[in-house]
Design an enzyme around this catalytic site. Structure first.
Site, short mmCIF file in Angstrom:
data_model
loop_
_atom_site.label_atom_id
_atom_site.label_comp_id
_atom_site.label_asym_id
_atom_site.label_seq_id
_atom_site.Cartn_x
_atom_site.Cartn_y
_atom_site.Cartn_z
N SER A 86 11.81 39.50 -37.67
CA SER A 86 11.98 40.49 -36.59
C SER A 86 13.24 41.31 -36.76
O SER A 86 14.33 40.74 -36.88
CB SER A 86 12.09 39.78 -35.23
OG SER A 86 10.94 39.06 -34.95
N HIS A 101 7.71 44.55 -35.84
CA HIS A 101 7.11 44.13 -37.11
C HIS A 101 6.17 45.21 -37.60
O HIS A 101 5.20 45.53 -36.90
CB HIS A 101 6.29 42.85 -36.94
CG HIS A 101 7.13 41.62 -36.75
ND1 HIS A 101 7.47 40.79 -37.79
CD2 HIS A 101 7.70 41.08 -35.66
CE1 HIS A 101 8.21 39.80 -37.33
NE2 HIS A 101 8.37 39.95 -36.04
N HIS A 154 2.73 35.06 -36.39
CA HIS A 154 3.30 33.95 -35.62
C HIS A 154 2.21 33.12 -34.98
O HIS A 154 1.16 33.64 -34.59
CB HIS A 154 4.21 34.52 -34.51
CG HIS A 154 5.30 35.40 -35.00
ND1 HIS A 154 5.11 36.73 -35.26
CD2 HIS A 154 6.59 35.13 -35.31
CE1 HIS A 154 6.24 37.25 -35.71
NE2 HIS A 154 7.16 36.31 -35.75
N TYR A 212 2.31 31.92 -32.08
CA TYR A 212 2.12 32.30 -30.67
C TYR A 212 1.19 33.49 -30.49
O TYR A 212 0.73 33.77 -29.38
CB TYR A 212 3.47 32.56 -29.98
CG TYR A 212 4.29 33.70 -30.55
CD1 TYR A 212 3.91 35.03 -30.38
CD2 TYR A 212 5.46 33.45 -31.25
CE1 TYR A 212 4.65 36.07 -30.90
CE2 TYR A 212 6.22 34.49 -31.77
CZ TYR A 212 5.82 35.79 -31.59
OH TYR A 212 6.55 36.81 -32.12
N GLU A 213 0.88 34.20 -31.58
CA GLU A 213 -0.06 35.31 -31.47
C GLU A 213 -1.50 34.82 -31.35
O GLU A 213 -2.40 35.59 -31.05
CB GLU A 213 0.05 36.23 -32.69
CG GLU A 213 1.37 36.98 -32.76
CD GLU A 213 1.49 37.78 -34.04
OE1 GLU A 213 0.89 38.86 -34.12
OE2 GLU A 213 2.18 37.31 -34.98
N ALA A 239 14.82 36.07 -37.24
CA ALA A 239 15.82 36.19 -36.18
C ALA A 239 15.71 34.92 -35.37
O ALA A 239 14.61 34.42 -35.13
CB ALA A 239 15.51 37.40 -35.32
N MET A 250 10.87 30.97 -33.68
CA MET A 250 9.41 30.86 -33.49
C MET A 250 8.62 31.18 -34.76
O MET A 250 7.47 31.62 -34.68
CB MET A 250 8.98 31.81 -32.37
CG MET A 250 9.71 31.59 -31.05
SD MET A 250 9.20 32.78 -29.81
CE MET A 250 10.42 32.48 -28.52
N SER A 251 9.24 31.00 -35.92
CA SER A 251 8.52 31.36 -37.16
C SER A 251 8.98 30.50 -38.31
O SER A 251 9.58 29.44 -38.11
CB SER A 251 8.77 32.84 -37.49
OG SER A 251 10.13 33.03 -37.88
N ASN A 267 21.22 35.61 -30.79
CA ASN A 267 21.68 35.25 -29.44
C ASN A 267 22.04 33.78 -29.42
O ASN A 267 21.60 33.02 -30.27
CB ASN A 267 20.54 35.51 -28.43
CG ASN A 267 19.27 34.77 -28.79
OD1 ASN A 267 18.49 35.23 -29.64
ND2 ASN A 267 19.06 33.62 -28.18
N HIS A 320 13.07 40.00 -25.81
CA HIS A 320 12.74 40.38 -27.19
C HIS A 320 13.55 41.61 -27.61
O HIS A 320 13.96 41.73 -28.76
CB HIS A 320 11.23 40.65 -27.30
CG HIS A 320 10.77 40.87 -28.71
ND1 HIS A 320 11.01 39.97 -29.73
CD2 HIS A 320 10.07 41.89 -29.28
CE1 HIS A 320 10.49 40.44 -30.86
NE2 HIS A 320 9.92 41.60 -30.63
N1 HPA Z 1 14.71 31.14 -29.28
C1 HPA Z 1 13.58 31.23 -30.03
N2 HPA Z 1 13.35 32.21 -30.88
C2 HPA Z 1 14.28 33.17 -30.98
C3 HPA Z 1 15.46 33.15 -30.24
C4 HPA Z 1 15.69 32.07 -29.34
O1 HPA Z 1 16.71 31.98 -28.63
N3 HPA Z 1 16.18 34.25 -30.59
C5 HPA Z 1 15.43 34.90 -31.53
N4 HPA Z 1 14.29 34.25 -31.77
#
Ligand code: HPA
Length: 274
Positions: free
Chosen positions: A30, A61, A83, A85-86, A113, A211-212, A235, A247
């Site tokens: 991402s 993406h 992903h 989650y998709e 990310a 998440m990947s 973050n 996001h």
């Molecule tokens: N958690 C999960 N996935 C992420 C995060 C997070 O804080 N930041 C970027 N992708």
């Protein structure tokens, strides 16, 4: 058509669309897709033009392969990944990794990310993956095994090549790009983690959460590829951060770190050890 034939068909189609035969692949996470613009003599193959390829719809993406050169090295980049989650199955979302291997790719760089679980990290940091925790209860290799791809019970004692990690550390030091190193925990999303989950991840030994990546890394190890993993910390994770996640925040932070990320990734690809 079985999965093996599906993979071969996609690889055959790519071979018909380009003369490049890269042995080095990179999956761009991402907000990190900009690296593909740095490839020379770039050729683009939209995922929709590859039979059997899934198509992603997540903001930030693109959805194409970019083949080109970084210095003397031929490289194939996935600009846009899939992903769990998709709604893809683990196996579906890993299909591109199988296809890259079938194309002749032996070394894979995976990027993402992610959020920092380790309080010593800060947004904007780059982190080398030393290992991972698959917290999903899922695995892309569940189902009948096809020995033409790899073994039933693949070893995962060195999911991220120690030699490649040493190479990445040296490259980062030479470029004076600070590089953290740590354990990445895979959380399926799409909801962000709760503060209690992040405390649990801390207790489990994770430094970052995202998440990947982990599904593709399992598939790549199974296929006998060497893997290098690099995260951009966008973050602090829930409960450490002082505000809710979004996001948009993730994409903005990845873009802000983009120049440093691209400089390091470009040097890695250019100087890649055979
Ligand atoms: N958690 C999960 N996935 C992420 C995060 C997070 O804080 N930041 C970027 N992708």
């Amino acid at each position: 058509m079985d999965f093996y034939e599906q993979v071969q068909r996609a690889a055959d189609s790519i071979r018909e669309q380009t003369d490049l035969r890269p042995r080095l692949g990179i999956i761009l996470g991402s907000g990190l897709g900009g690296l593909a613009e740095r490839l020379q003599d770039a050729e683009f193959i939209p995922y929709g033009q590859i039979p059997g390829f899934p198509v992603s719809h997540v903001a930030g993406h693109a959805a194409r392969l970019v083949l080109g050169r970084m210095g003397a090295r031929e490289v194939v980049a996935m600009q846009g990944r899939f992903h769990y989650y998709e709604g893809f199955s683990m196996r579906e979302l890993c299909l591109p990794v199988f296809v890259l291997r079938a194309l002749g790719v032996t070394d894979l760089v995976v990027t993402n990310a992610c959020g920092a679980v380790n309080r010593a990290f800060a947004p904007g940091d780059l982190m080398l993956l030393s290992d991972h925790i698959n917290f999903s209860g899922q695995n892309p290799l569940i189902g009948p095994n096809d020995e033409r791809f790899g073994p039933r019970f693949p070893d995962m004692s060195e999911p991220y090549s120690a030699a490649l990690r040493a190479f990445a550390r040296e490259s980062a030091a030479r470029l004076e790009v600070p590089l953290q190193e740590g354990v990445y925990a895979f959380y399926t999303g799409p909801s962000f983690e709760t503060a209690a989950e992040i405390r649990a991840f801390q207790a489990l030994g994770a430094d970052a959460v995202g998440m990947s990546t982990v599904p593709e890394v399992i598939a790549a190890n199974y296929l006998g590829m060497r893997v290098l993993g690099m995260s951009c910390i966008t973050n602090m994770a829930t409960g450490i951060a002082d505000r809710p996640h979004s996001h948009e925040e993730v994409l903005a932070a990845a873009a802000a770190a983009g120049d440093r990320f691209c400089a390091l990734a470009e040097a890695l690809l250019r100087d890649w050890p055979e």
